[in-house]
Design a protein around this motif. Structure first.
Motif, PDB file in Angstrom:
ATOM      1  N   ALA A  58       0.803  -1.223   0.000  1.00 29.29           N
ATOM      2  CA  ALA A  58       0.000   0.000   0.000  1.00 29.29           C
ATOM      3  C   ALA A  58       0.839   1.279   0.000  1.00 29.29           C
ATOM      4  O   ALA A  58       0.361   2.319  -0.438  1.00 29.29           O
ATOM      5  CB  ALA A  58      -0.940   0.007   1.209  1.00 29.29           C
ATOM      6  N   PHE A  59       2.067   1.197   0.489  1.00 34.65           N
ATOM      7  CA  PHE A  59       2.883   2.405   0.631  1.00 34.65           C
ATOM      8  C   PHE A  59       4.258   2.199   0.014  1.00 34.65           C
ATOM      9  O   PHE A  59       4.872   1.152   0.170  1.00 34.65           O
ATOM     10  CB  PHE A  59       3.037   2.785   2.106  1.00 34.65           C
ATOM     11  CG  PHE A  59       1.731   3.141   2.742  1.00 34.65           C
ATOM     12  CD1 PHE A  59       1.172   4.394   2.570  1.00 34.65           C
ATOM     13  CD2 PHE A  59       1.036   2.205   3.496  1.00 34.65           C
ATOM     14  CE1 PHE A  59      -0.048   4.719   3.133  1.00 34.65           C
ATOM     15  CE2 PHE A  59      -0.192   2.515   4.069  1.00 34.65           C
ATOM     16  CZ  PHE A  59      -0.730   3.772   3.885  1.00 34.65           C
ATOM     17  N   ASP A  60       4.749   3.223  -0.680  1.00 38.63           N
ATOM     18  CA  ASP A  60       6.107   3.185  -1.215  1.00 38.63           C
ATOM     19  C   ASP A  60       7.134   3.331  -0.098  1.00 38.63           C
ATOM     20  O   ASP A  60       8.229   2.788  -0.197  1.00 38.63           O
ATOM     21  CB  ASP A  60       6.314   4.318  -2.224  1.00 38.63           C
ATOM     22  CG  ASP A  60       5.854   3.944  -3.611  1.00 38.63           C
ATOM     23  OD1 ASP A  60       5.291   2.850  -3.791  1.00 38.63           O
ATOM     24  OD2 ASP A  60       6.068   4.760  -4.523  1.00 38.63           O
ATOM     25  N   ALA A  61       6.782   4.083   0.923  1.00 43.45           N
ATOM     26  CA  ALA A  61       7.725   4.298   2.021  1.00 43.45           C
ATOM     27  C   ALA A  61       6.972   4.557   3.316  1.00 43.45           C
ATOM     28  O   ALA A  61       5.902   5.159   3.318  1.00 43.45           O
ATOM     29  CB  ALA A  61       8.625   5.493   1.707  1.00 43.45           C
ATOM     30  N   LEU A  62       7.549   4.062   4.383  1.00 43.12           N
ATOM     31  CA  LEU A  62       7.073   4.429   5.707  1.00 43.12           C
ATOM     32  C   LEU A  62       8.283   4.635   6.597  1.00 43.12           C
ATOM     33  O   LEU A  62       9.301   3.967   6.457  1.00 43.12           O
ATOM     34  CB  LEU A  62       6.104   3.392   6.279  1.00 43.12           C
ATOM     35  CG  LEU A  62       6.521   1.944   6.401  1.00 43.12           C
ATOM     36  CD1 LEU A  62       7.005   1.636   7.808  1.00 43.12           C
ATOM     37  CD2 LEU A  62       5.303   1.088   6.121  1.00 43.12           C
ATOM     38  N   ARG A  63       8.169   5.638   7.454  1.00 50.31           N
ATOM     39  CA  ARG A  63       9.285   6.004   8.329  1.00 50.31           C
ATOM     40  C   ARG A  63       8.738   6.432   9.682  1.00 50.31           C
ATOM     41  O   ARG A  63       7.822   7.247   9.762  1.00 50.31           O
ATOM     42  CB  ARG A  63      10.097   7.139   7.710  1.00 50.31           C
ATOM     43  CG  ARG A  63      11.305   7.560   8.544  1.00 50.31           C
ATOM     44  CD  ARG A  63      12.051   8.724   7.898  1.00 50.31           C
ATOM     45  NE  ARG A  63      11.220   9.878   7.637  1.00 50.31           N
ATOM     46  CZ  ARG A  63      10.931  10.835   8.524  1.00 50.31           C
ATOM     47  NH1 ARG A  63      11.387  10.763   9.759  1.00 50.31           N
ATOM     48  NH2 ARG A  63      10.186  11.865   8.182  1.00 50.31           N
ATOM     49  N   PHE A  64       9.299   5.868  10.732  1.00 50.44           N
ATOM     50  CA  PHE A  64       8.905   6.235  12.092  1.00 50.44           C
ATOM     51  C   PHE A  64       9.834   7.312  12.624  1.00 50.44           C
ATOM     52  O   PHE A  64      11.047   7.240  12.464  1.00 50.44           O
ATOM     53  CB  PHE A  64       8.995   5.029  13.031  1.00 50.44           C
ATOM     54  CG  PHE A  64       7.880   4.049  12.859  1.00 50.44           C
ATOM     55  CD1 PHE A  64       6.679   4.212  13.535  1.00 50.44           C
ATOM     56  CD2 PHE A  64       8.026   2.959  12.027  1.00 50.44           C
ATOM     57  CE1 PHE A  64       5.650   3.297  13.377  1.00 50.44           C
ATOM     58  CE2 PHE A  64       7.007   2.041  11.867  1.00 50.44           C
ATOM     59  CZ  PHE A  64       5.812   2.208  12.547  1.00 50.44           C
ATOM     60  N   GLU A  65       9.234   8.292  13.256  1.00 47.09           N
ATOM     61  CA  GLU A  65       9.974   9.334  13.963  1.00 47.09           C
ATOM     62  C   GLU A  65       9.560   9.245  15.430  1.00 47.09           C
ATOM     63  O   GLU A  65       8.400   9.505  15.759  1.00 47.09           O
ATOM     64  CB  GLU A  65       9.615  10.705  13.385  1.00 47.09           C
ATOM     65  CG  GLU A  65      10.181  11.864  14.138  1.00 47.09           C
ATOM     66  CD  GLU A  65       9.614  13.194  13.650  1.00 47.09           C
ATOM     67  OE1 GLU A  65      10.029  14.226  14.203  1.00 47.09           O
ATOM     68  OE2 GLU A  65       8.757  13.213  12.747  1.00 47.09           O
ATOM     69  N   VAL A  66      10.476   8.855  16.292  1.00 50.93           N
ATOM     70  CA  VAL A  66      10.188   8.787  17.725  1.00 50.93           C
ATOM     71  C   VAL A  66      10.459  10.174  18.293  1.00 50.93           C
ATOM     72  O   VAL A  66      11.575  10.686  18.206  1.00 50.93           O
ATOM     73  CB  VAL A  66      11.043   7.716  18.426  1.00 50.93           C
ATOM     74  CG1 VAL A  66      10.807   7.737  19.929  1.00 50.93           C
ATOM     75  CG2 VAL A  66      10.725   6.340  17.845  1.00 50.93           C
ATOM     76  N   THR A  67       9.421  10.800  18.843  1.00 51.03           N
ATOM     77  CA  THR A  67       9.560  12.171  19.327  1.00 51.03           C
ATOM     78  C   THR A  67       9.890  12.256  20.816  1.00 51.03           C
ATOM     79  O   THR A  67      10.529  13.204  21.245  1.00 51.03           O
ATOM     80  CB  THR A  67       8.296  12.992  19.024  1.00 51.03           C
ATOM     81  OG1 THR A  67       7.165  12.355  19.612  1.00 51.03           O
ATOM     82  CG2 THR A  67       8.086  13.119  17.518  1.00 51.03           C
ATOM     83  N   ARG A  68       9.431  11.265  21.589  1.00 49.17           N
ATOM     84  CA  ARG A  68       9.766  11.199  23.021  1.00 49.17           C
ATOM     85  C   ARG A  68       9.724   9.749  23.455  1.00 49.17           C
ATOM     86  O   ARG A  68       8.934   8.969  22.930  1.00 49.17           O
ATOM     87  CB  ARG A  68       8.770  11.989  23.878  1.00 49.17           C
ATOM     88  CG  ARG A  68       8.802  13.447  23.612  1.00 49.17           C
ATOM     89  CD  ARG A  68       7.938  14.321  24.479  1.00 49.17           C
ATOM     90  NE  ARG A  68       6.978  13.689  25.334  1.00 49.17           N
ATOM     91  CZ  ARG A  68       6.351  14.310  26.332  1.00 49.17           C
ATOM     92  NH1 ARG A  68       6.601  15.559  26.582  1.00 49.17           N
ATOM     93  NH2 ARG A  68       5.468  13.684  27.076  1.00 49.17           N
ATOM     94  N   GLN A  69      10.555   9.426  24.421  1.00 50.13           N
ATOM     95  CA  GLN A  69      10.561   8.058  24.922  1.00 50.13           C
ATOM     96  C   GLN A  69      10.881   8.079  26.414  1.00 50.13           C
ATOM     97  O   GLN A  69      11.765   8.808  26.843  1.00 50.13           O
ATOM     98  CB  GLN A  69      11.603   7.216  24.179  1.00 50.13           C
ATOM     99  CG  GLN A  69      11.538   5.741  24.516  1.00 50.13           C
ATOM    100  CD  GLN A  69      12.628   4.944  23.839  1.00 50.13           C
ATOM    101  OE1 GLN A  69      13.789   5.023  24.246  1.00 50.13           O
ATOM    102  NE2 GLN A  69      12.260   4.179  22.811  1.00 50.13           N
ATOM    103  N   PHE A  70      10.138   7.279  27.155  1.00 55.53           N
ATOM    104  CA  PHE A  70      10.327   7.152  28.595  1.00 55.53           C
ATOM    105  C   PHE A  70      10.526   5.677  28.921  1.00 55.53           C
ATOM    106  O   PHE A  70       9.825   4.823  28.385  1.00 55.53           O
ATOM    107  CB  PHE A  70       9.091   7.667  29.352  1.00 55.53           C
ATOM    108  CG  PHE A  70       8.732   9.074  28.995  1.00 55.53           C
ATOM    109  CD1 PHE A  70       9.319  10.141  29.643  1.00 55.53           C
ATOM    110  CD2 PHE A  70       7.808   9.328  27.987  1.00 55.53           C
ATOM    111  CE1 PHE A  70       8.989  11.448  29.290  1.00 55.53           C
ATOM    112  CE2 PHE A  70       7.469  10.623  27.634  1.00 55.53           C
ATOM    113  CZ  PHE A  70       8.062  11.691  28.288  1.00 55.53           C
TER     114      PHE A  70
END
Length: 124
Positions: A58-70
């Motif tokens: 379904a998608f040519d590209a997917l990218r995760f951006e982690v903005t905060r992590q605890f």
């Protein structure tokens, strides 16, 4: 040296970005469960992986951006944005808060609360 659990959570996302569903599945315990805010209740990790596999077509590209992590003990909570690009270059984003609980270095529980928005838009 064992990898930090926060890094394990991020590695799980990187495997999904690469459409490495087997590698992603290997990061979970055999009995892992997933809860999602879609109102359908819990599912097994194998059901979740099956739900994710259509992303590859379904998608040519997917990218995760982690903005905060605890991190605390065997738990990780993170805010993230999934950036999606289709073949026609249209884009969308999925904003999420995801909870991971680990047992023996593997993910045993995942809980997702998501909100999809057009890229650059506001949540619905």
């Amino acid at each position: 040296m064992e990898r930090d659990l926060g890094e394990n959570a991020i590695q799980c996302l990187r495997r999904l970005e690469a459409y490495d569903f087997d590698g992603m599945r290997a990061m979970f315990t055999r009995a892992a469960t997933v809860w999602h805010n879609d109102g359908k209740g819990e599912q097994t990790i194998d059901e979740k992986v099956g739900q994710l596999k259509p992303l590859a077509g379904a998608f040519d590209a997917l990218r995760f951006e982690v903005t905060r992590q605890f991190r605390k003990g065997n738990e990780v909570l993170q805010q993230q944005v999934l950036h999606l690009t289709r073949a026609d270059r249209s884009r969308s984003e999925v904003h999420a808060t995801v909870y991971f609980r680990f047992e023996g270095g593997l993910i045993d529980r995942m809980e997702e609360c998501v909100c999809s928005v057009p890229a650059g838009g506001r949540p619905a």
